[in-house]
Design a protein around this motif. Structure first.
Motif, PDB file in Angstrom:
ATOM      1  N   ARG A  64       1.198  -1.264   0.082  1.00 43.75           N
ATOM      2  CA  ARG A  64      -0.028  -0.109  -0.642  1.00 43.75           C
ATOM      3  C   ARG A  64       0.873   1.612  -0.365  1.00 43.75           C
ATOM      4  O   ARG A  64       0.810   1.985  -0.809  1.00 43.75           O
ATOM      5  CB  ARG A  64      -0.873   0.091   1.360  1.00 43.75           C
ATOM      6  N   CYS A  82      -7.435   0.147   1.261  1.00 44.92           N
ATOM      7  CA  CYS A  82      -7.774  -1.368   2.024  1.00 44.92           C
ATOM      8  C   CYS A  82      -8.060  -1.567   2.826  1.00 44.92           C
ATOM      9  O   CYS A  82      -8.379  -0.528   3.996  1.00 44.92           O
ATOM     10  CB  CYS A  82      -6.082  -1.601   2.413  1.00 44.92           C
ATOM     11  N   MET A  88      -6.356  -5.307   0.328  1.00 48.41           N
ATOM     12  CA  MET A  88      -6.488  -4.664  -0.718  1.00 48.41           C
ATOM     13  C   MET A  88      -7.422  -4.509  -2.399  1.00 48.41           C
ATOM     14  O   MET A  88      -7.727  -5.707  -2.543  1.00 48.41           O
ATOM     15  CB  MET A  88      -5.031  -4.742  -1.698  1.00 48.41           C
TER      16      MET A  88
END
Ligand code: TMP
Ligand code: ASP
Length: 250
Positions: A64, A82, A88
């Motif tokens: 991320r 997320c 995700m």
């Protein structure tokens, strides 16, 4: 957190595909998929199998941060958000079946296949393509083979190489700030419904070789999946250390 108590549980019925490190689910939006990062680890085309406690959460968080960094530098990625620490949401892509390997320092299969000494700096970086196909063991491809197999067009190959070199510059600079050497890494790309090539998959210690610049011992400085591949021990600790360094800089 337990992988069985996900707030996104309703998606579990819509499983599309289970890979070695992630599970892919459909969502209510046809343009968006959900990936769930697993603690499972494999190496050598799944001949070696194991579990790395907490890996799913760590790799989801590292990916991320790196996707956000790349997006803010203008590199299109599949990252959306997320919803939980191990999940995700990503844009639906048609995956280009290539594994793109970028090498800044000689390690792994490059050393094994060519005899180049481990740790040799590769300048300019090598960008090479493997066939994303477990049945054949992800073999290294030539451009001719890519076109013969119709895995990508010449324009796509050129764009993917340019994007990979830009991503390498950005990731190398980022990890330098973390006092980590980005030795090599693997990228995957896909095409969105409007034809744009974007970065997919994940960027994590599963898919990168990362050496701690603050440590001299060649085995102790390994912060990536080579700890699992080579039974170097303390795999979880190494992944956690990467996350801490990434979070401190991001
Ligand atoms: P290699 O030296 O084994 O070819 O690996 C190069 C890089 O690619 C290394 O950072 C690990 C990563 N990689 C993957 O992410 N998936 C794979 O299946 C393999 C073989 C390597
Ligand atoms: N991910 C690959 C596998 O299991 C190989 C590796 O990362 O070493 O098969």
């Amino acid at each position: 957190m337990s992988e069985s108590r996900s707030p996104s549980e309703k998606n579990l019925e819509k499983k599309l595909y289970e890979g070695k490190a992630k599970i892919l689910y459909a969502t209510d939006n046809p343009e968006i998929l959900l990936t769930r990062y697993k603690d499972d680890a494999t190496a050598f085309n799944a001949q070696k199998k194991g579990t790395i406690a907490g890996k799913g959460q760590i790799n989801c968080a590292i990916s991320r941060h790196l996707f956000e960094m790349l997006e803010s530098a203008g590199v299109p990625t599949h990252f959306v958000d997320c919803p939980t620490p191990i999940e995700m949401r990503v844009k639906r892509l048609t995956i280009v079946p290539l594994e793109v390997i970028v090498r800044n320092v000689a390690a792994g299969s490059l050393c094994k296949q060519t005899g180049i000494e481990l740790g040799t700096v590769i300048e300019p970086a090598i960008v090479e393509f493997c066939y994303k196909n477990d049945d054949f063991g992800d073999p290294l491809l030539s451009e001719g083979r890519i076109y013969a197999l119709e895995l990508a067009t010449p324009d796509q190959v050129e764009e993917i190489e340019l994007m990979s070199r830009r991503i390498n510059e950005l990731l190398t600079d980022f990890f330098k700030q973390c006092r980590i050497t980005l030795v090599d890494f693997k990228l995957e790309f896909g095409v969105t419904s409007d034809g744009t090539i974007v970065l997919g998959d994940e960027i994590s210690p599963d898919t990168c070789r990362l050496w701690d610049d603050t440590v001299e011992d060649p085995k102790a400085r390994v912060l990536d999946k080579d700890r699992f591949r080579q039974d170097l021990g303390n795999v979880e600790g190494a992944y956690q250390r990467v996350l801490e360094k990434v979070v401190a800089i991001a």
